[in-house]
Motif scaffolding. Structure first.
Motif, PDB file in Angstrom:
ATOM      1  N   TYR A 220       7.896   8.792  18.471  1.00 21.64           N
ATOM      2  CA  TYR A 220       8.473   8.577  17.136  1.00 21.64           C
ATOM      3  C   TYR A 220       7.754   9.463  16.120  1.00 21.64           C
ATOM      4  CZ  TYR A 220      10.286   5.967  13.105  1.00 21.64           C
ATOM      5  OH  TYR A 220      10.909   5.610  11.936  1.00 21.64           O
ATOM      6  N   HIS A 221       8.501   9.978  15.150  1.00 22.78           N
ATOM      7  CA  HIS A 221       7.932  10.964  14.217  1.00 22.78           C
ATOM      8  C   HIS A 221       6.813  10.402  13.349  1.00 22.78           C
ATOM      9  CE1 HIS A 221       9.896   9.326  10.563  1.00 22.78           C
ATOM     10  NE2 HIS A 221      10.865   8.988  11.399  1.00 22.78           N
ATOM     11  N   ASN A 222       6.854   9.096  13.042  1.00 21.45           N
ATOM     12  CA  ASN A 222       5.803   8.491  12.212  1.00 21.45           C
ATOM     13  C   ASN A 222       4.692   7.963  13.120  1.00 21.45           C
ATOM     14  OD1 ASN A 222       4.164   6.916  10.547  1.00 21.45           O
ATOM     15  ND2 ASN A 222       5.884   6.217   9.278  1.00 21.45           N
ATOM     16  N   LYS A 223       3.637   8.763  13.262  1.00 17.88           N
ATOM     17  CA  LYS A 223       2.560   8.416  14.195  1.00 17.88           C
ATOM     18  C   LYS A 223       1.775   7.180  13.739  1.00 17.88           C
ATOM     19  CE  LYS A 223       3.661  11.774  16.824  1.00 17.88           C
ATOM     20  NZ  LYS A 223       4.559  11.440  17.956  1.00 17.88           N
ATOM     21  N   LEU A 224       1.845   6.845  12.471  1.00 20.98           N
ATOM     22  CA  LEU A 224       1.185   5.629  11.984  1.00 20.98           C
ATOM     23  C   LEU A 224       1.786   4.400  12.659  1.00 20.98           C
ATOM     24  CD1 LEU A 224      -0.606   3.954  10.089  1.00 20.98           C
ATOM     25  CD2 LEU A 224       1.093   4.297   8.274  1.00 20.98           C
ATOM     26  N   VAL A 225       3.113   4.369  12.756  1.00 23.37           N
ATOM     27  CA  VAL A 225       3.805   3.249  13.411  1.00 23.37           C
ATOM     28  C   VAL A 225       3.416   3.188  14.886  1.00 23.37           C
ATOM     29  CG1 VAL A 225       6.061   2.287  14.033  1.00 23.37           C
ATOM     30  CG2 VAL A 225       5.733   3.318  11.779  1.00 23.37           C
TER      31      VAL A 225
ATOM     32  N   ARG B 148       0.860  -1.187   0.000  1.00 20.39           N
ATOM     33  CA  ARG B 148       0.000   0.000   0.000  1.00 20.39           C
ATOM     34  C   ARG B 148       0.896   1.238   0.000  1.00 20.39           C
ATOM     35  NH1 ARG B 148      -5.275  -0.698   0.300  1.00 20.39           N
ATOM     36  NH2 ARG B 148      -6.028  -2.774   0.871  1.00 20.39           N
ATOM     37  N   PRO B 149       0.606   2.212  -0.859  1.00 19.58           N
ATOM     38  CA  PRO B 149       1.504   3.371  -1.012  1.00 19.58           C
ATOM     39  C   PRO B 149       1.695   4.182   0.275  1.00 19.58           C
ATOM     40  CG  PRO B 149      -0.593   3.720  -2.176  1.00 19.58           C
ATOM     41  CD  PRO B 149      -0.554   2.289  -1.775  1.00 19.58           C
ATOM     42  N   GLU B 150       0.695   4.162   1.180  1.00 29.04           N
ATOM     43  CA  GLU B 150       0.813   4.958   2.420  1.00 29.04           C
ATOM     44  C   GLU B 150       1.746   4.293   3.445  1.00 29.04           C
ATOM     45  OE1 GLU B 150      -3.507   5.231   0.918  1.00 29.04           O
ATOM     46  OE2 GLU B 150      -2.001   3.670   1.233  1.00 29.04           O
ATOM     47  N   TRP B 151       2.106   3.050   3.192  1.00 27.53           N
ATOM     48  CA  TRP B 151       2.940   2.313   4.152  1.00 27.53           C
ATOM     49  C   TRP B 151       4.353   2.163   3.613  1.00 27.53           C
ATOM     50  CZ3 TRP B 151       3.590   1.102   8.939  1.00 27.53           C
ATOM     51  CH2 TRP B 151       4.460   0.066   9.303  1.00 27.53           C
ATOM     52  N   SER B 152       5.338   2.506   4.438  1.00 29.32           N
ATOM     53  CA  SER B 152       6.739   2.365   4.044  1.00 29.32           C
ATOM     54  C   SER B 152       7.292   1.042   4.573  1.00 29.32           C
ATOM     55  CB  SER B 152       7.566   3.526   4.612  1.00 29.32           C
ATOM     56  OG  SER B 152       8.940   3.253   4.477  1.00 29.32           O
TER      57      SER B 152
ATOM     58  N   ILE C 288     -11.514  -7.092  11.598  1.00 31.52           N
ATOM     59  CA  ILE C 288     -10.881  -5.796  11.861  1.00 31.52           C
ATOM     60  C   ILE C 288      -9.571  -5.668  11.080  1.00 31.52           C
ATOM     61  CG2 ILE C 288      -9.751  -4.376  13.643  1.00 31.52           C
ATOM     62  CD1 ILE C 288     -11.921  -5.293  15.586  1.00 31.52           C
ATOM     63  N   LEU C 289      -8.760  -6.720  11.075  1.00 31.87           N
ATOM     64  CA  LEU C 289      -7.496  -6.660  10.344  1.00 31.87           C
ATOM     65  C   LEU C 289      -7.735  -6.437   8.855  1.00 31.87           C
ATOM     66  CD1 LEU C 289      -5.260  -9.432  12.005  1.00 31.87           C
ATOM     67  CD2 LEU C 289      -5.417  -7.008  12.546  1.00 31.87           C
ATOM     68  N   ARG C 290      -8.753  -7.095   8.320  1.00 34.29           N
ATOM     69  CA  ARG C 290      -9.042  -6.984   6.881  1.00 34.29           C
ATOM     70  C   ARG C 290      -9.462  -5.568   6.476  1.00 34.29           C
ATOM     71  NH1 ARG C 290      -9.844 -11.182   3.468  1.00 34.29           N
ATOM     72  NH2 ARG C 290     -11.482 -10.055   2.358  1.00 34.29           N
ATOM     73  N   VAL C 291     -10.079  -4.831   7.400  1.00 31.78           N
ATOM     74  CA  VAL C 291     -10.579  -3.494   7.050  1.00 31.78           C
ATOM     75  C   VAL C 291      -9.676  -2.361   7.557  1.00 31.78           C
ATOM     76  CG1 VAL C 291     -12.989  -4.215   6.840  1.00 31.78           C
ATOM     77  CG2 VAL C 291     -12.124  -3.458   9.071  1.00 31.78           C
ATOM     78  N   MET C 292      -8.512  -2.703   8.102  1.00 32.81           N
ATOM     79  CA  MET C 292      -7.555  -1.676   8.514  1.00 32.81           C
ATOM     80  C   MET C 292      -6.859  -1.087   7.280  1.00 32.81           C
ATOM     81  SD  MET C 292      -5.484  -3.036  11.835  1.00 32.81           S
ATOM     82  CE  MET C 292      -5.999  -2.548  13.464  1.00 32.81           C
ATOM     83  N   ARG C 293      -6.653   0.228   7.311  1.00 36.36           N
ATOM     84  CA  ARG C 293      -5.941   0.889   6.218  1.00 36.36           C
ATOM     85  C   ARG C 293      -4.944   1.900   6.800  1.00 36.36           C
ATOM     86  NH1 ARG C 293      -7.797  -2.818   4.259  1.00 36.36           N
ATOM     87  NH2 ARG C 293      -9.141  -3.056   2.424  1.00 36.36           N
ATOM     88  N   PRO C 294      -3.734   1.966   6.222  1.00 35.56           N
ATOM     89  CA  PRO C 294      -2.764   2.956   6.703  1.00 35.56           C
ATOM     90  C   PRO C 294      -3.082   4.346   6.164  1.00 35.56           C
ATOM     91  CG  PRO C 294      -1.827   1.670   4.892  1.00 35.56           C
ATOM     92  CD  PRO C 294      -3.198   1.114   5.141  1.00 35.56           C
ATOM     93  N   LYS C 295      -3.033   5.344   7.035  1.00 39.22           N
ATOM     94  CA  LYS C 295      -3.131   6.742   6.607  1.00 39.22           C
ATOM     95  C   LYS C 295      -1.887   7.457   7.124  1.00 39.22           C
ATOM     96  CE  LYS C 295      -6.734   7.301   4.069  1.00 39.22           C
ATOM     97  NZ  LYS C 295      -6.565   7.768   2.684  1.00 39.22           N
ATOM     98  N   GLU C 296      -1.777   8.768   6.842  1.00 39.17           N
ATOM     99  CA  GLU C 296      -0.532   9.455   7.183  1.00 39.17           C
ATOM    100  C   GLU C 296      -0.142   9.310   8.649  1.00 39.17           C
ATOM    101  OE1 GLU C 296      -1.917  13.239   5.932  1.00 39.17           O
ATOM    102  OE2 GLU C 296      -2.410  12.296   4.025  1.00 39.17           O
ATOM    103  N   ASP C 297      -1.097   9.523   9.571  1.00 37.97           N
ATOM    104  CA  ASP C 297      -0.706   9.565  10.979  1.00 37.97           C
ATOM    105  C   ASP C 297      -1.378   8.512  11.856  1.00 37.97           C
ATOM    106  OD1 ASP C 297      -3.210  10.594  10.843  1.00 37.97           O
ATOM    107  OD2 ASP C 297      -2.816  12.366  12.079  1.00 37.97           O
TER     108      ASP C 297
ATOM    109  N   LEU D 270     -13.043   6.294  10.840  1.00 37.85           N
ATOM    110  CA  LEU D 270     -13.589   5.444   9.785  1.00 37.85           C
ATOM    111  C   LEU D 270     -13.296   6.061   8.418  1.00 37.85           C
ATOM    112  CD1 LEU D 270     -17.129   4.660  11.279  1.00 37.85           C
ATOM    113  CD2 LEU D 270     -15.099   3.205  11.363  1.00 37.85           C
ATOM    114  N   LEU D 271     -12.958   5.199   7.474  1.00 33.41           N
ATOM    115  CA  LEU D 271     -12.742   5.625   6.093  1.00 33.41           C
ATOM    116  C   LEU D 271     -14.048   5.387   5.333  1.00 33.41           C
ATOM    117  CD1 LEU D 271     -10.780   6.527   3.817  1.00 33.41           C
ATOM    118  CD2 LEU D 271     -10.196   4.099   3.522  1.00 33.41           C
TER     119      LEU D 271
END
Length: 432
Positions: free
Chosen positions: A157-162, A83-87, A197-206, A376-377
């Motif tokens: 940590y600077h990447n709040k997604l992590v 997924r492009p939002e995830w490094s 829940i795991l199937r519907v998780m999506r990474p966003k910026e933060d 929610l997305l």
């Protein structure tokens, strides 16, 4: 091939009652599991004194830490993959932080921390950054890697997604402990559809967001958490054991301050009593050590320490009544006086204990603790806060529930071999 990307020659698996299997292919993860600091978690129960209420609750912080790692592994290797939002550069960092997030827990964690004014998160960071086997493994990845792991665990940590993967209102830590604690206590409350829940998780910026189609699974998760807190974590019998445990530690600390001569010197506690606990001393502490002292303190000359230890070891716990300290403070003062007259030190034998939980909240500017809301997305790409879409979550959002109980040794106030009249007055006041 560098150490950070090195794989084991074949995958290692841990058989697990919650996730079926925990999979390890990364050399770094395998080496971290083998460190003495991580192995110490086998000797610290996940649920402290809860085993005295739910006899199956003997599982350890080791079990839970592996479980959190496995959930994160599934998220970063399966759900977020490509997924492009995830490094992908954050993959190993997320796995290590998940595995090590509870590394600094002490024996009977929360009671122990309160008495000696300690913070397990501080010790987690000390273990990650200090002269330890864990630090040596992490440093082999990169000299700056231990600092990054410590920052993720500290939520700086600077990447709040992590950070949100292991620390938010819907994270891998909670998803593991709810299911694991439900399994080992034998209750049905903590179960929810984690696969969904795991199937519907999506990474966003933060932070991680949840597809709107998965909202009902998230509602179920929040209600499971609510039920587990009140049916298991705040169970009054467990709290009774914690009250006695806390009072044992307080009594031992007070006696040391009075230069009391212990029959068996509590050498493992000296730095704790002095308020100068080094990392080396801290890592020598586990629940086997604590229980050893509780066992031998049953032979001490001090009546209170001896009695409290016998109660804990033999599960002769305090009884309790519902109590509101804000409204019944006069009754508490009267009871304290009567307990003293009956020869029972109220500091140790009359204890108000309060439990409080906030099942879900959204961010309120200016509050001390920032609670990252669940977002929610929506189908059109908009992001909406959960309680704005869910009537169930809205009904409990921001509503803190608090419960107060008054604990006391029932056997000592019903024993009429002495101070009959005073004990009768106590029982009348307690309405028992």
């Amino acid at each position: 091939m560098g150490y950070s990307t090195e794989k084991l020659s074949e995958e290692k698996v841990f058989k697990d009652p919650v996730h079926r299997y925990i999979h390890v292919r990364d050399r770094v993860i395998w080496d971290l599991i083998g460190t003495k600091e991580f192995q110490r978690l086998r000797r610290i129960k996940q649920l402290g004194t809860t085993y005295l209420t739910f006899h199956g609750a003997e599982h350890s912080r080791f079990n839970h830490s592996l479980g959190v790692y496995e959930i994160i592994r599934r998220i970063v290797d399966d759900v977020f993959f490509d997924r492009p939002e995830w490094s992908k550069e954050e993959r190993l960092l997320s796995l290590c932080a998940a595995l090590l997030h509870d590394l600094g827990h002490g024996p009977f964690s929360h009671s122990f921390e309160k008495v000696f004014d300690l913070d397990h998160e501080h010790f987690t960071q000390e273990i990650v950054l200090g002269n330890t086997e864990v630090n040596k493994v992490l440093t082999k990845v990169h000299p700056n890697f231990p600092k990054q792991v410590a920052e993720v665990i500290a939520k700086t940590y600077h990447n709040k997604l992590v950070v949100s993967l292991i620390s938010s209102q819907i994270d891998a830590d909670r998803m593991d402990y709810l299911q694991r604690d439900a399994y080992f206590t034998g209750v049905s409350y903590g179960h929810f559809d984690m696969e969904r829940i795991l199937r519907v998780m999506r990474p966003k910026e933060d932070q991680v967001v949840i597809k709107h189609s998965g909202m009902h699974a998230v509602e179920d998760y929040i209600m499971s958490r609510y039920q587990m807190y009140w049916q298991v974590y705040f169970h009054p019998v467990t709290r009774s054991a914690e009250v006695i445990l806390t009072k044992i530690l307080h009594r031992a600390k007070d006696l040391h301050g009075q230069n009391y001569s212990f029959k068996y010197e509590p050498i493992h506690f000296y730095s704790l009593f002095a308020g100068k606990t080094t990392l080396e001393d801290y890592l020598k502490l586990d629940e086997a050590i604590m229980l050893y002292y509780f066992q031998i303190w049953q032979e001490e000359e001090d009546n209170i320490l001896r009695d409290l230890c016998q109660r804990f070891m033999d599960r002769n716990l305090y009884k309790y009544v519902e109590f509101d300290p804000a409204k019944e403070y006069k009754k508490l003062a009267e009871l304290s006086t009567l307990f003293s007259k009956a020869g029972l030190e109220p500091e140790y034998y009359l204890v108000v204990d309060s439990s409080s939980d906030l099942p879900y909240d959204f961010y309120r500017p200016g509050e001390e603790e920032e609670r990252l809301p669940i977002h929610l997305l929506m189908k059109n790409g908009d992001i909406r806060e959960l309680s704005r879409e869910s009537e169930i979550v809205d009904a409990i959002s921001g509503k803190r529930r608090t419960d107060h109980k008054l604990y006391f040794p029932y056997d000592l106030i019903t024993d009429e071999s002495s101070k009959k009249n005073i004990k009768k007055q106590i029982r009348t006041l307690l309405e028992i």
